[in-house]
Design a protein around this motif. Structure first.
Motif, PDB file in Angstrom:
ATOM      1  N   PRO A 198       8.528  19.704 160.153  1.00  0.00           N
ATOM      2  CA  PRO A 198       7.773  20.600 159.273  1.00  0.00           C
ATOM      3  C   PRO A 198       8.267  20.635 157.831  1.00  0.00           C
ATOM      4  O   PRO A 198       7.666  21.301 156.991  1.00  0.00           O
ATOM      5  CB  PRO A 198       7.985  21.976 159.931  1.00  0.00           C
ATOM      6  N   LEU A 199       9.355  19.929 157.514  1.00  0.00           N
ATOM      7  CA  LEU A 199       9.996  20.103 156.211  1.00  0.00           C
ATOM      8  C   LEU A 199       9.705  18.944 155.263  1.00  0.00           C
ATOM      9  O   LEU A 199       9.507  17.803 155.676  1.00  0.00           O
ATOM     10  CB  LEU A 199      11.509  20.243 156.391  1.00  0.00           C
ATOM     11  N   LEU A 200       9.715  19.270 153.971  1.00  0.00           N
ATOM     12  CA  LEU A 200       9.557  18.286 152.905  1.00  0.00           C
ATOM     13  C   LEU A 200      10.778  18.344 151.996  1.00  0.00           C
ATOM     14  O   LEU A 200      11.544  19.321 152.029  1.00  0.00           O
ATOM     15  CB  LEU A 200       8.291  18.568 152.087  1.00  0.00           C
ATOM     16  N   VAL A 201      10.941  17.324 151.176  1.00  0.00           N
ATOM     17  CA  VAL A 201      12.039  17.334 150.207  1.00  0.00           C
ATOM     18  C   VAL A 201      11.876  18.540 149.285  1.00  0.00           C
ATOM     19  O   VAL A 201      10.788  18.806 148.758  1.00  0.00           O
ATOM     20  CB  VAL A 201      12.046  16.026 149.383  1.00  0.00           C
ATOM     21  N   GLY A 202      12.955  19.290 149.106  1.00  0.00           N
ATOM     22  CA  GLY A 202      12.913  20.502 148.282  1.00  0.00           C
ATOM     23  C   GLY A 202      12.791  21.772 149.093  1.00  0.00           C
ATOM     24  O   GLY A 202      12.978  22.865 148.559  1.00  0.00           O
ATOM     25  N   SER A 203      12.464  21.645 150.388  1.00  0.00           N
ATOM     26  CA  SER A 203      12.338  22.841 151.234  1.00  0.00           C
ATOM     27  C   SER A 203      13.692  23.528 151.385  1.00  0.00           C
ATOM     28  O   SER A 203      14.708  22.865 151.606  1.00  0.00           O
ATOM     29  CB  SER A 203      11.801  22.462 152.614  1.00  0.00           C
ATOM     30  N   GLU A 204      13.685  24.845 151.300  1.00  0.00           N
ATOM     31  CA  GLU A 204      14.914  25.605 151.518  1.00  0.00           C
ATOM     32  C   GLU A 204      15.046  25.924 153.001  1.00  0.00           C
ATOM     33  O   GLU A 204      14.065  26.282 153.658  1.00  0.00           O
ATOM     34  CB  GLU A 204      14.901  26.907 150.712  1.00  0.00           C
ATOM     35  N   VAL A 205      16.249  25.777 153.527  1.00  0.00           N
ATOM     36  CA  VAL A 205      16.478  26.055 154.943  1.00  0.00           C
ATOM     37  C   VAL A 205      17.685  26.972 155.094  1.00  0.00           C
ATOM     38  O   VAL A 205      18.582  26.999 154.245  1.00  0.00           O
ATOM     39  CB  VAL A 205      16.716  24.761 155.755  1.00  0.00           C
ATOM     40  N   LYS A 206      17.694  27.722 156.186  1.00  0.00           N
ATOM     41  CA  LYS A 206      18.805  28.595 156.523  1.00  0.00           C
ATOM     42  C   LYS A 206      19.550  28.039 157.729  1.00  0.00           C
ATOM     43  O   LYS A 206      18.951  27.359 158.578  1.00  0.00           O
ATOM     44  CB  LYS A 206      18.302  30.013 156.835  1.00  0.00           C
ATOM     45  N   LYS A 207      20.813  28.339 157.819  1.00  0.00           N
ATOM     46  CA  LYS A 207      21.606  27.868 158.942  1.00  0.00           C
ATOM     47  C   LYS A 207      20.974  28.329 160.254  1.00  0.00           C
ATOM     48  O   LYS A 207      20.626  29.493 160.407  1.00  0.00           O
ATOM     49  CB  LYS A 207      23.038  28.394 158.826  1.00  0.00           C
ATOM     50  N   GLY A 208      20.803  27.385 161.205  1.00  0.00           N
ATOM     51  CA  GLY A 208      20.184  27.712 162.488  1.00  0.00           C
ATOM     52  C   GLY A 208      18.690  27.529 162.528  1.00  0.00           C
ATOM     53  O   GLY A 208      18.074  27.665 163.587  1.00  0.00           O
ATOM     54  N   VAL A 246      13.992  17.935 172.613  1.00  0.00           N
ATOM     55  CA  VAL A 246      15.168  18.639 172.099  1.00  0.00           C
ATOM     56  C   VAL A 246      14.897  19.020 170.649  1.00  0.00           C
ATOM     57  O   VAL A 246      14.118  18.352 169.950  1.00  0.00           O
ATOM     58  CB  VAL A 246      16.450  17.783 172.188  1.00  0.00           C
ATOM     59  N   ASN A 247      15.539  20.066 170.204  1.00  0.00           N
ATOM     60  CA  ASN A 247      15.406  20.544 168.827  1.00  0.00           C
ATOM     61  C   ASN A 247      16.715  20.333 168.068  1.00  0.00           C
ATOM     62  O   ASN A 247      17.803  20.501 168.618  1.00  0.00           O
ATOM     63  CB  ASN A 247      15.054  22.033 168.807  1.00  0.00           C
ATOM     64  N   LEU A 248      16.584  19.967 166.802  1.00  0.00           N
ATOM     65  CA  LEU A 248      17.735  19.881 165.909  1.00  0.00           C
ATOM     66  C   LEU A 248      17.651  21.023 164.911  1.00  0.00           C
ATOM     67  O   LEU A 248      16.580  21.278 164.340  1.00  0.00           O
ATOM     68  CB  LEU A 248      17.767  18.536 165.183  1.00  0.00           C
ATOM     69  N   TYR A 249      18.769  21.695 164.673  1.00  0.00           N
ATOM     70  CA  TYR A 249      18.798  22.882 163.816  1.00  0.00           C
ATOM     71  C   TYR A 249      19.705  22.652 162.607  1.00  0.00           C
ATOM     72  O   TYR A 249      20.610  21.808 162.631  1.00  0.00           O
ATOM     73  CB  TYR A 249      19.290  24.094 164.612  1.00  0.00           C
ATOM     74  N   ALA A 250      19.448  23.423 161.552  1.00  0.00           N
ATOM     75  CA  ALA A 250      20.222  23.287 160.316  1.00  0.00           C
ATOM     76  C   ALA A 250      21.648  23.794 160.521  1.00  0.00           C
ATOM     77  O   ALA A 250      21.833  24.942 160.928  1.00  0.00           O
ATOM     78  CB  ALA A 250      19.542  24.064 159.188  1.00  0.00           C
ATOM     79  N   PRO A 251      22.664  22.966 160.222  1.00  0.00           N
ATOM     80  CA  PRO A 251      24.052  23.413 160.379  1.00  0.00           C
ATOM     81  C   PRO A 251      24.560  24.249 159.204  1.00  0.00           C
ATOM     82  O   PRO A 251      25.582  24.916 159.310  1.00  0.00           O
ATOM     83  CB  PRO A 251      24.835  22.094 160.477  1.00  0.00           C
ATOM     84  N   ILE A 252      23.837  24.194 158.050  1.00  0.00           N
ATOM     85  CA  ILE A 252      24.241  24.953 156.860  1.00  0.00           C
ATOM     86  C   ILE A 252      22.994  25.471 156.152  1.00  0.00           C
ATOM     87  O   ILE A 252      21.879  25.005 156.406  1.00  0.00           O
ATOM     88  CB  ILE A 252      25.048  24.084 155.863  1.00  0.00           C
ATOM     89  N   ASP A 253      23.197  26.462 155.267  1.00  0.00           N
ATOM     90  CA  ASP A 253      22.135  26.856 154.337  1.00  0.00           C
ATOM     91  C   ASP A 253      22.010  25.778 153.262  1.00  0.00           C
ATOM     92  O   ASP A 253      22.999  25.125 152.912  1.00  0.00           O
ATOM     93  CB  ASP A 253      22.478  28.177 153.649  1.00  0.00           C
ATOM     94  N   GLY A 254      20.816  25.599 152.715  1.00  0.00           N
ATOM     95  CA  GLY A 254      20.684  24.639 151.625  1.00  0.00           C
ATOM     96  C   GLY A 254      19.258  24.210 151.394  1.00  0.00           C
ATOM     97  O   GLY A 254      18.305  24.885 151.799  1.00  0.00           O
ATOM     98  N   PHE A 255      19.117  23.054 150.744  1.00  0.00           N
ATOM     99  CA  PHE A 255      17.807  22.492 150.436  1.00  0.00           C
ATOM    100  C   PHE A 255      17.728  21.071 151.000  1.00  0.00           C
ATOM    101  O   PHE A 255      18.709  20.330 150.982  1.00  0.00           O
ATOM    102  CB  PHE A 255      17.578  22.453 148.921  1.00  0.00           C
ATOM    103  N   VAL A 256      16.545  20.714 151.482  1.00  0.00           N
ATOM    104  CA  VAL A 256      16.332  19.360 151.996  1.00  0.00           C
ATOM    105  C   VAL A 256      16.265  18.399 150.810  1.00  0.00           C
ATOM    106  O   VAL A 256      15.449  18.574 149.901  1.00  0.00           O
ATOM    107  CB  VAL A 256      15.033  19.280 152.821  1.00  0.00           C
ATOM    108  N   THR A 257      17.139  17.396 150.808  1.00  0.00           N
ATOM    109  CA  THR A 257      17.171  16.434 149.702  1.00  0.00           C
ATOM    110  C   THR A 257      16.647  15.059 150.108  1.00  0.00           C
ATOM    111  O   THR A 257      16.305  14.251 149.258  1.00  0.00           O
ATOM    112  CB  THR A 257      18.600  16.281 149.151  1.00  0.00           C
ATOM    113  N   LYS A 258      16.591  14.785 151.420  1.00  0.00           N
ATOM    114  CA  LYS A 258      16.042  13.522 151.898  1.00  0.00           C
ATOM    115  C   LYS A 258      15.302  13.753 153.208  1.00  0.00           C
ATOM    116  O   LYS A 258      15.762  14.512 154.053  1.00  0.00           O
ATOM    117  CB  LYS A 258      17.148  12.486 152.140  1.00  0.00           C
TER     118      LYS A 258
END
Length: 381
Positions: free
Chosen positions: A90-100, A189-201
């Motif tokens: 669901p994510l694009l470059v520049g999307s902000e994500v939260k840990k988990g 299976v699902n993969l989750y964000a290990p840190i807060d941040g922004f998608v760069t690639k």
């Protein structure tokens, strides 16, 4: 005819005389070797200005290049533990994500097999544990042989090791062992964000297959932006922790930003003979992007000294000069050429060593180049 020639010559002489008179009338500057006179009208039309000798920052610095970066713990690449087919990204470059936060969903029949193996081993484990405990009791009572006891112990412990290994594998796949033990088996299976941040690639799309060596996404936490600078070997001994860094991002802005030296590398790159210097950026709000090229100068020494702006002085063959105001009368400025003893220099200012000679004097700080260069044939400093 002779009289006609005389009349024409007289008319030409008068015209030339008038033209010469007109040229003299429009001249607003009178020049000699040490004094220059200008009118207030010329002063204003040329945007000239007066100022005084005042304090300037004179820094000794080392010019370096580098880039905007983040610490390693603030950058994360997302890869699957076991490969699979992408079913949701669901994510694009520049999307902000939260840990988990959910990043991507994958499917693979192998995920089902792992869960089935786990269930089988879990069921066997209960039986093998009971058999081991029974054989131990019989062996202690000398009813069964040591061989039977050791075989039961071996079967139980090897099965326990396999159980723990499969359980850990499920956890690494973000599959709940408890749900599997309850009979719920999932093909995805699902993969989750290990840190807060922004998608760069983002390197994948729906339906594509990724292996465990493929990078699906990259996430960067930009809350701790820093500089990675390369300093030549010959300069590194002058760099100290805490020194001020002034830097620009030439491709994006003319603004100058500030940072501080935080860490100095302890190894030299064999090819470039440079050492990495890590700088903490003082203002990290939003305008920086990881990977931006920076031009920086590390301030190794700083002092405040009396000086003048660079545009207030002119270098002539016999020295460096400025123009000081002698007096102001009848809409005319009388300026005196004064010799300067100069010291340290920056892009903006020059230290004046004989500043005491010019206390309370008005110095022409804009327009001197036009006046002195024209009168002396000098060159701008």
């Amino acid at each position: 005819m002779k009289n006609l020639y005389i009349i024409i010559f007289a008319m030409l002489f008068i015209a030339c005389a008038n033209e010469k008179t007109n040229e003299t009338d429009v001249t607003t500057t009178e020049v000699d070797h040490d004094h220059i006179t200008i009118t207030k009208a010329q002063f204003e039309s040329e945007n000239m200005a007066f100022g005084t000798v005042s304090k300037f920052d004179f820094n000794q610095s080392i010019k370096v290049n580098g880039m905007i970066d983040v610490p390693p713990q603030n950058k994360s690449t997302i890869s699957p533990f076991i490969g699979g087919y992408i079913t949701q990204t669901p994510l694009l470059v520049g999307s902000e994500v939260k840990k988990g936060q959910l990043l991507v969903t994958l499917q693979n029949p192998e995920y089902v097999e792992i869960q089935q193996n786990y269930l089988e081993v879990a069921e066997q484990l209960s039986y093998l544990k009971s058999e081991f405990e029974r054989q131990k009791t019989l062996y202690d009572e000398q009813i069964t042989s040591q061989k039977n006891y050791l075989k039961a112990e071996s079967d139980y412990k090897s099965n326990l090791a396999r159980f723990n290994g499969l359980r850990k594998k499920l956890q690494m796949l973000n599959i709940s062992p408890a749900r599997v033990e309850g009979g719920t088996i999932s093909s995805s299976v699902n993969l989750y964000a290990p840190i807060d941040g922004f998608v760069t690639k983002v390197n994948v799309s729906n339906g594509s297959y990724v292996s465990s060596s493929d990078i699906i996404l990259e996430i960067v936490d930009t809350h701790h932006i820093h500089l990675e600078l390369s300093v030549f070997e010959k300069d590194i001994m002058n760099i100290k922790k805490g020194q001020k860094i002034l830097f620009k991002i030439p491709e994006a802005s003319e603004e100058t930003f500030e940072a501080d030296v935080h860490l100095i590398g302890t190894t030299i790159d064999a090819a470039s003979r440079r050492v990495q210097v890590h700088g903490h950026v003082n203002n990290e709000e939003g305008q920086f992007i990881v990977g931006m090229f920076v031009e920086a100068e590390i301030i190794t020494e700083s002092s405040k000294q009396m000086g003048l702006p660079q545009e207030a002085i002119v270098g002539l063959e016999d020295g460096t000069y400025a123009l000081a105001l002698e007096n102001d009368e009848n809409d005319v400025f009388h300026l005196e050429k004064v010799k300067l003893e100069v010291g340290k220099q920056t892009e903006d200012a020059v230290e004046i060593l004989n500043a005491d000679d010019f206390k309370n004097k008005q110095i022409l700080i804009k327009g001197i180049g036009m006046l002195l260069n024209e009168s002396e044939g000098g060159h701008s400093h």
